[in-house]
Design a protein around this motif. Structure first.
Motif, short mmCIF file in Angstrom:
data_model
loop_
_atom_site.label_atom_id
_atom_site.label_comp_id
_atom_site.label_asym_id
_atom_site.label_seq_id
_atom_site.Cartn_x
_atom_site.Cartn_y
_atom_site.Cartn_z
N CYS A 69 55.39 17.84 64.14
CA CYS A 69 55.17 16.41 63.97
C CYS A 69 55.67 15.90 62.63
O CYS A 69 55.36 14.77 62.24
CB CYS A 69 53.70 16.08 64.19
N THR A 75 55.24 13.10 65.93
CA THR A 75 54.90 12.26 64.79
C THR A 75 53.39 12.14 64.67
O THR A 75 52.64 12.59 65.53
CB THR A 75 55.54 10.87 64.93
N VAL A 84 53.86 11.92 56.74
CA VAL A 84 54.98 11.00 56.93
C VAL A 84 55.97 11.12 55.77
O VAL A 84 57.18 10.99 55.95
CB VAL A 84 54.47 9.56 57.08
N MET A 87 58.85 13.17 56.28
CA MET A 87 59.85 12.68 57.24
C MET A 87 60.75 11.62 56.63
O MET A 87 61.78 11.28 57.22
CB MET A 87 59.15 12.12 58.48
N SER A 314 57.31 12.30 70.30
CA SER A 314 58.05 11.06 70.13
C SER A 314 58.69 10.63 71.46
O SER A 314 58.76 11.41 72.41
CB SER A 314 59.16 11.26 69.09
N MET A 571 63.04 7.85 59.77
CA MET A 571 63.22 9.18 59.17
C MET A 571 64.40 9.13 58.21
O MET A 571 65.39 8.44 58.45
CB MET A 571 63.48 10.22 60.26
#
Length: 603
Positions: A69, A75, A84, A87, A314, A571
């Motif tokens: 993820c 994610t 996050v 990413m 996703s 991303m």
């Protein structure tokens, strides 16, 4: 001296088993004489194994259950800031996830060294085979963690013994040298002392046998492009595995709607899977042991069951699954974008939770028009019981899979087990489903990839292994048997078969496809509303390249209308830095053999 003490505590390079190193109790183990017997050596070995279950991010096993993820196939919920950042190229050396993973590499290594350092004193006390078995298992555990550390951080200090307050400063070793050392440690002659498999009735999938050891050696070689060695070790592992390990049969029945039934792969990934012959090695959990559990199910579960819908696949992952004719959804005549779940690779429903299905006996739907869902656990032929659809409407529904603060439209089903029914309620979330580290399907794909990439490889082995994995779920064999065709098929299989098991972050870097795979918009389904009731079903045609990387052009749609996908997050992959994470700041400032000047480039 203070700096040295801080280093030992924070970086985790030393796992002290006693606060007083100069005391040797007369009635039990001490750091001065441990291990003094085979029983003590086994206790230390089990402690090292237990260390595998202690590395968690958000109380979820890492990397095996969560690492995908931070890639293109999965994610997190919108508020998962630390993850996050991995990413969008904004990780820092003070990120808590970066620090924790680094620490645990050395914490587990410390548990290993506590036994290994004094093992030689036991040579004349226990049989040679048992001595070498314990040593081999310890070195495998250490190799697993150091290999993972090198993939995340690149060059790392290679510590091969317990440290003390005067012995703590080590420079970073080139990761190629670390890998060379790991493979030397896992010498064939040593590994051959291991039984092919430890008695599963006694040890389950806890202990590393010969099949697992060679599979791990093959995986490490594969990770660093040592194709010939990877093929050789994988061949030894698959040969030894014949008649001992096997692919677990999966129910590939297609349940078109929640009324038809419930898909599940719990016989492999749930509680029943803990006795499956497919698992070579798993991190073990048991709620009866203090703090020996995770909260993974809570973080993965839907809100109708009290979960927090924290992570999931996703849209690109959902669209990746082929149709049952072996073609992509843009090539197959079997695909109907208005009914996108029909005629798909059965692993879509087995591994991912999508709308209009059933979860733990309860209807699951993300359509906001569905305000009530059917509870099949309470309903009978004469009574229908409806409950509030917490995943589409009501209190905190914005945190549901396709809510404004959700993880991007879908949830994982892979490790879902109905045995957790009623236990996931926000206050009691202990989950003791084992977390798989290695299974036969991965071993087959390791052997396939090694033979594809090695100039002297046997493409017929690669073809047979890929087809064996596909046949388990009734998918047709590959048709393009060239090296390029098999490479494409292999990359599809790793993406689909191993999703939500923690491999994708590593794979896209090993294949050097990260600049395109994890760079750009990540899309999620649109929100279902009264005015746009069907937005939760994508009308956008994806594009697949030779590596099964998915991209979208919102002007290229099935119905000619504007694309209804939304950008969930963006991303960013910077090739100058993002192949690895930063080395934790605490390591740089407390280890004088490294220093701030030796941070990874770009951080």
């Amino acid at each position: 001296m203070l700096k040295k003490i801080i280093y030992l505590i924070v970086s985790g390079s030393l796992l002290l088993s006693s606060c007083s190193l100069d005391r040797e109790p007369l009635n039990g183990p001490s750091t001065g004489n441990f291990p003094a017997s085979e029983e003590e050596a086994m206790a230390g070995l089990y402690a090292a194994y237990k260390g595998l279950s202690l590395l968690t991010i958000k109380e979820t096993p890492f990397p095996t259950r969560i690492n995908d993820c931070i890639s293109d196939i999965g994610t997190y919920r919108a508020d998962a800031g630390n993850q996050v950042k991995s990413m969008n190229s904004t990780l820092t050396s003070e990120n808590s996830m970066v620090e924790k993973v680094y620490q645990y590499v050395y914490k587990v290594a410390g548990r290993v060294h506590l036994v290994l350092d004094n093992m030689d004193r036991l040579r004349d006390m226990i049989p040679e085979d048992r001595f070498n078995q314990i040593k081999a298992e310890l070195l495998c555990i250490r190799a697993y963690y150091y290999d993972m550390g090198c993939q995340f951080y690149g060059d790392m200090p290679f510590i091969d013994h317990q440290l003390d307050l005067e012995d703590f400063a080590y420079p970073r070793m080139k990761r190629e040298k670390v890998t060379e050392r790991l493979l030397q440690d896992l010498d064939d002659e040593l590994l051959d002392y291991l039984p092919v498999q430890w008695n599963p009735g006694t040890y389950g999938t806890t202990r590393i046998g010969r099949v697992t050891a060679y599979a791990l050696k093959a995986r490490i070689a594969l990770n660093w492009g040592l194709w010939e060695e990877a093929a050789r070790c994988a061949k030894k592992a698959t040969t030894l595995a014949a008649g001992v390990y096997e692919l677990e049969p999966l129910d590939c029945t297609f349940y078109a709607t929640h009324a038809d039934g419930e898909p599940s792969a719990a016989n492999l990934f749930g509680f029943a899977g803990q006795t499956s012959k497919e698992w070579l090695w798993s991190a073990q959990y048991n709620r009866l042991i203090n703090e020996n559990f995770s909260c993974a199910t809570y973080y993965e579960a839907a809100r109708i069951h009290g979960g927090c819908s924290w992570l999931g696949p996703s849209q690109a992952m959902i669209d990746t699954f082929q149709c049952i004719d072996g073609k992509s959804i843009v090539e197959s005549e079997l695909y109907d974008w208005k009914n996108p779940w029909t005629n798909r690779d059965p692993r879509l429903d087995l591994f991912c939770l999508r709308p209009n299905t059933r979860l733990w006996g309860v209807q699951y739907d993300t359509d906001v028009r569905v305000e009530k869902v059917k509870d099949y656990n309470q309903s009978t032929t004469s009574k229908e019981v409806l409950i509030s659809n917490a995943d589409a409407v009501g209190n905190k529904s914005e945190y549901a899979a396709n809510g404004s603060k959700g993880p991007g439209g879908y949830l994982w089903r892979k490790y879902s087990d109905r045995g957790m029914m009623g236990l996931v309620n926000g206050t009691k979330t202990e989950d003791d489903i084992n977390s798989g580290i290695m299974r036969l399907a991965e071993l087959l794909l390791i052997e396939a990839e090694a033979n594809i990439e090695w100039d002297g490889g046997d493409l017929s082995i690669a073809e047979a292994n890929i087809n064996r994995v596909r046949a388990r779920v009734n998918m047709p064999p590959v048709t393009d048997k060239t090296r390029e065709g098999l490479r494409k098929a292999l990359r599809y299989e790793r993406k689909v078969e191993l999703c939500n098991e923690g491999y994708r972050w590593f794979d896209v870097r090993r294949w050097k496809i990260a600049p395109k795979a994890v760079n750009g918009p990540m899309y999620a389904p649109g929100y279902s509303t009264v005015k746009t009731p069907d937005n939760y079903i994508s009308n956008v045609k994806p594009t697949f390249d030779e590596d099964w990387v998915v991209t979208y052009d919102l002007s290229n749609t099935w119905d000619g209308k504007t694309g209804n996908l939304r950008v969930f997050q963006t991303m960013v992959f910077n090739p100058a830095k993002d192949y690895v994470w930063p080395v934790p700041y605490t390591e740089l400032v407390t280890n004088p053999a490294i220093g701030l000047e030796n941070q990874n480039p770009g951080y």
